[in-house]
Design a protein around this motif. Structure first.
Motif: not given
Length: 94
Positions: A64-66, A68, A70, A72-73, A76-77
């Protein structure tokens, strides 16, 4: 030269750990059946339970990218930071 020394140290450590690890033998009872008949016989002897066949009751939040926390988050960062203009792989161009 430092990277070569580091690679030699890592390779030596892995070789030493492999030599120090105890060897063990497996019996035929430990191995799963490798033939179609053996697999069918194994399923007939021990049929799967309802718990084995049920899907996951809770969807994981790991992707879940939402969220913080996770994985994947975090990825992404990191990619957002590395792809900033004026940077090449996180290093300034000038």
């Amino acid at each position: 030269m430092k990277s070569l020394k580091a690679a030699v140290v890592v390779a030596g450590s892995v070789a030493l750990a492999g030599a120090a690890a105890p060897a063990f033998a497996s019996t035929a009872h430990d191995l799963p059946p490798m033939s179609l008949n053996g697999g069918l016989a194994s399923i007939a002897e021990h049929p799967p339970t309802v718990q084995d066949l049920m899907p996951l009751q809770h969807q994981s939040d790991a992707l879940d990218t939402e969220n913080k926390d996770s994985v994947l988050s975090t990825v992404k960062d990191a990619t957002t930071t590395l792809n900033k203009p004026g940077l090449l792989g996180g290093l300034p161009l000038s």
